[in-house]
Design a protein around this motif. Structure first.
Motif, PDB file in Angstrom:
ATOM      1  N   ALA A  43       0.821  -1.209   0.000  1.00 35.76           N
ATOM      2  CA  ALA A  43       0.000   0.000   0.000  1.00 35.76           C
ATOM      3  C   ALA A  43       0.857   1.263   0.000  1.00 35.76           C
ATOM      4  O   ALA A  43       0.349   2.346  -0.282  1.00 35.76           O
ATOM      5  CB  ALA A  43      -0.941   0.006   1.201  1.00 35.76           C
ATOM      6  N   VAL A  44       2.127   1.134   0.353  1.00 34.36           N
ATOM      7  CA  VAL A  44       3.040   2.277   0.308  1.00 34.36           C
ATOM      8  C   VAL A  44       3.741   2.265  -1.044  1.00 34.36           C
ATOM      9  O   VAL A  44       4.647   1.465  -1.293  1.00 34.36           O
ATOM     10  CB  VAL A  44       4.068   2.216   1.456  1.00 34.36           C
ATOM     11  N   GLU A  45       3.280   3.132  -1.934  1.00 30.75           N
ATOM     12  CA  GLU A  45       3.772   3.156  -3.306  1.00 30.75           C
ATOM     13  C   GLU A  45       4.810   4.260  -3.469  1.00 30.75           C
ATOM     14  O   GLU A  45       4.513   5.439  -3.247  1.00 30.75           O
ATOM     15  CB  GLU A  45       2.605   3.373  -4.274  1.00 30.75           C
ATOM     16  N   ILE A  46       5.997   3.889  -3.878  1.00 34.65           N
ATOM     17  CA  ILE A  46       7.081   4.847  -4.064  1.00 34.65           C
ATOM     18  C   ILE A  46       7.024   5.385  -5.492  1.00 34.65           C
ATOM     19  O   ILE A  46       7.135   4.634  -6.462  1.00 34.65           O
ATOM     20  CB  ILE A  46       8.444   4.200  -3.773  1.00 34.65           C
ATOM     21  N   LEU A  47       6.828   6.686  -5.629  1.00 32.46           N
ATOM     22  CA  LEU A  47       6.721   7.339  -6.931  1.00 32.46           C
ATOM     23  C   LEU A  47       8.041   7.956  -7.378  1.00 32.46           C
ATOM     24  O   LEU A  47       8.212   8.270  -8.558  1.00 32.46           O
ATOM     25  CB  LEU A  47       5.643   8.424  -6.889  1.00 32.46           C
ATOM     26  N   ASP A  48       8.946   8.145  -6.421  1.00 26.93           N
ATOM     27  CA  ASP A  48      10.271   8.673  -6.717  1.00 26.93           C
ATOM     28  C   ASP A  48      11.258   7.962  -5.791  1.00 26.93           C
ATOM     29  O   ASP A  48      10.982   7.823  -4.592  1.00 26.93           O
ATOM     30  CB  ASP A  48      10.321  10.191  -6.485  1.00 26.93           C
ATOM     31  N   PRO A  49      12.404   7.494  -6.304  1.00 28.55           N
ATOM     32  CA  PRO A  49      13.343   6.738  -5.469  1.00 28.55           C
ATOM     33  C   PRO A  49      13.791   7.464  -4.211  1.00 28.55           C
ATOM     34  O   PRO A  49      14.175   6.823  -3.225  1.00 28.55           O
ATOM     35  CB  PRO A  49      14.528   6.484  -6.413  1.00 28.55           C
ATOM     36  N   SER A  50      13.735   8.794  -4.209  1.00 25.48           N
ATOM     37  CA  SER A  50      14.177   9.553  -3.042  1.00 25.48           C
ATOM     38  C   SER A  50      13.313   9.301  -1.816  1.00 25.48           C
ATOM     39  O   SER A  50      13.727   9.595  -0.687  1.00 25.48           O
ATOM     40  CB  SER A  50      14.196  11.044  -3.365  1.00 25.48           C
ATOM     41  N   PHE A  51      12.095   8.763  -2.016  1.00 26.48           N
ATOM     42  CA  PHE A  51      11.220   8.506  -0.876  1.00 26.48           C
ATOM     43  C   PHE A  51      11.589   7.227  -0.137  1.00 26.48           C
ATOM     44  O   PHE A  51      11.160   7.039   1.013  1.00 26.48           O
ATOM     45  CB  PHE A  51       9.757   8.407  -1.327  1.00 26.48           C
ATOM     46  N   ALA A  52      12.378   6.350  -0.752  1.00 24.89           N
ATOM     47  CA  ALA A  52      12.662   5.039  -0.155  1.00 24.89           C
ATOM     48  C   ALA A  52      13.225   5.164   1.264  1.00 24.89           C
ATOM     49  O   ALA A  52      12.954   4.315   2.116  1.00 24.89           O
ATOM     50  CB  ALA A  52      13.626   4.261  -1.047  1.00 24.89           C
ATOM     51  N   PHE A 316       4.553  14.990  -1.332  1.00 24.78           N
ATOM     52  CA  PHE A 316       5.213  15.835  -2.327  1.00 24.78           C
ATOM     53  C   PHE A 316       6.500  16.410  -1.735  1.00 24.78           C
ATOM     54  O   PHE A 316       6.586  16.670  -0.527  1.00 24.78           O
ATOM     55  CB  PHE A 316       4.309  16.995  -2.753  1.00 24.78           C
ATOM     56  N   SER A 317       7.475  16.656  -2.600  1.00 20.85           N
ATOM     57  CA  SER A 317       8.688  17.361  -2.187  1.00 20.85           C
ATOM     58  C   SER A 317       8.359  18.830  -1.941  1.00 20.85           C
ATOM     59  O   SER A 317       7.276  19.302  -2.313  1.00 20.85           O
ATOM     60  CB  SER A 317       9.748  17.243  -3.275  1.00 20.85           C
ATOM     61  N   PHE A 325       2.708   7.582  -2.660  1.00 18.03           N
ATOM     62  CA  PHE A 325       1.278   7.506  -2.401  1.00 18.03           C
ATOM     63  C   PHE A 325       1.039   6.376  -1.415  1.00 18.03           C
ATOM     64  O   PHE A 325       1.483   5.244  -1.636  1.00 18.03           O
ATOM     65  CB  PHE A 325       0.496   7.251  -3.689  1.00 18.03           C
ATOM     66  N   ILE A 326       0.382   6.686  -0.306  1.00 20.50           N
ATOM     67  CA  ILE A 326       0.018   5.691   0.695  1.00 20.50           C
ATOM     68  C   ILE A 326      -1.441   5.355   0.471  1.00 20.50           C
ATOM     69  O   ILE A 326      -2.330   6.161   0.761  1.00 20.50           O
ATOM     70  CB  ILE A 326       0.264   6.217   2.119  1.00 20.50           C
TER      71      ILE A 326
END
Length: 364
Positions: A43-52, A316-317, A325-326
């Motif tokens: 359910a935790v969808e990473i849209l940009d690698p920086s969020f990992a 968002f940054s 997106f959660i």
């Protein structure tokens, strides 16, 4: 026993736990929730690698309570390790105690309270959304102090969301939602010519800082408090988040659009983390398709986009770039950071309260 009842609740519904502390306060639909069993939680969808770096590999979304009609305005109190949130149509403020794992009524007849915040002295500050249409502070002895209820001799519209700055000034939005119908309060005629963002000074003076937004909603400061972010609920063509530079006197300048919810999404309440990222409640904006489609022999105007793909939290940054997106099974109206380490994301979502541990902390 409470934890065992909670597991039963998540597995099968409220009927079997009607006597538990979590079930008793329910006055609306109780939403059954099946948590993901796998790590990391899909359910935790990473849209940009920086969020990992903000995702905890072995953390998943939990449903902590359910049975509300429209959950809003969560605020965490670290000294007591509890969270308060508003259940607006039921006209009450609820309390989730994370030590006891209990969910109870904190305040009945709450004047359709919406946004809540904690001031620097650990007191509750509340937007009373309808009836009284005012900002109040709950003192340590339980007494209610009115901080603002009018501007230039006219009643406020419907105070919505609120934040307390480190200099003890209080900032809040004042759209029309609490007086525009009978769902979140009582219908009433607005007295203010505009829907504003206000500042209450330490001297008690009320100032309209921003007057050019149509129904401002959620608001939050950047970590250094030099920028104020505000959601415009009826932005054109889409809901948006605007940033303003705030000077030492509390004046706003340099209006800049940061986020445009161009995918039929509805921005609502949000918080900023220590790195300046914006964690935003999200869902469908309710817009209809221009043309009706056939549905079982009837012509139906369906919603634009898919609400089930929009419900949750968008991150968002500081520059407005989508990071994550959660995904939640219900629309998220507002959220806050809490927990003993400040890294538990509490999400007030329609009927329920959800939580997720993350590697991020609230800026304030």
């Amino acid at each position: 026993m409470v934890e065992a009842s909670r597991r039963h609740l998540l597995a099968g519904g409220l009927a079997a736990v009607a006597g538990s502390a979590l079930a008793r306060p329910a006055l609306a639909q109780a939403f059954p929730f099946k948590p993901n069993q796998r790590y990391p939680d899909p359910a935790v969808e990473i849209l940009d690698p920086s969020f990992a770096k903000y995702r905890i590999y072995s953390s998943s979304i939990e449903q902590l309570a359910t049975g509300m009609r429209w959950a809003e305005g969560p605020v965490y109190f670290p000294q007591g390790r509890y969270l308060l949130l508003s259940d607006i149509p039921n006209n009450r403020i609820m309390k989730y105690d994370e030590v006891k794992n209990s969910f109870t009524v904190f305040r009945e007849n709450a004047n359709y309270a919406n946004g809540n915040a904690r001031d620097r002295q650990g007191r509750l500050v509340t937007c009373e959304h309808s009836v009284t249409r005012r900002i109040t502070r709950t003192e340590k002895n339980g007494k209610i102090t009115v901080l603002a209820d009018s501007y230039e001799g006219k009643r406020l519209n419907a105070p919505n969301d609120i934040v307390v700055k480190s200099d003890d000034t209080i900032w809040f939005t004042d759209p029309l939602f609490g007086i525009s119908g009978e769902w979140e309060g009582f219908r009433a005629k607005p007295e203010q010519a505009t829907t504003n963002v206000y500042r209450i000074g330490t001297d008690g003076k009320l100032t309209a800082v921003i007057t050019d937004l149509l129904n401002p909603n959620g608001l939050a400061f950047s970590p250094d408090e030099k920028k104020l972010y505000v959601v415009e609920w009826r932005g054109t063509p889409n809901r948006s988040i605007w940033s303003y530079d705030i000077d030492a006197q509390g004046k706003a300048a340099n209006k800049t659009k940061v986020v445009d919810a161009a995918d039929f999404g509805a921005l609502d309440g949000f918080r900023v983390d220590r790195d300046g990222n914006l964690w935003c409640g999200y869902g469908s904006n309710g817009a209809l398709n221009a043309e009706a489609a056939d549905a079982g022999g009837r012509k139906v105007f369906s919603l634009r986009g898919k609400p089930e793909d929009l419900d949750g939290v968008m991150v968002f940054s500081p520059a407005g770039k989508p990071l994550a997106f959660i995904r939640l099974p219900e629309r998220c109206a507002n959220l806050c950071f809490g927990g003993p380490k400040g890294n538990r994301l509490y999400m007030a979502s329609s009927h329920s309260l959800y939580a997720l541990y993350v590697e991020a902390h609230g800026a304030v």
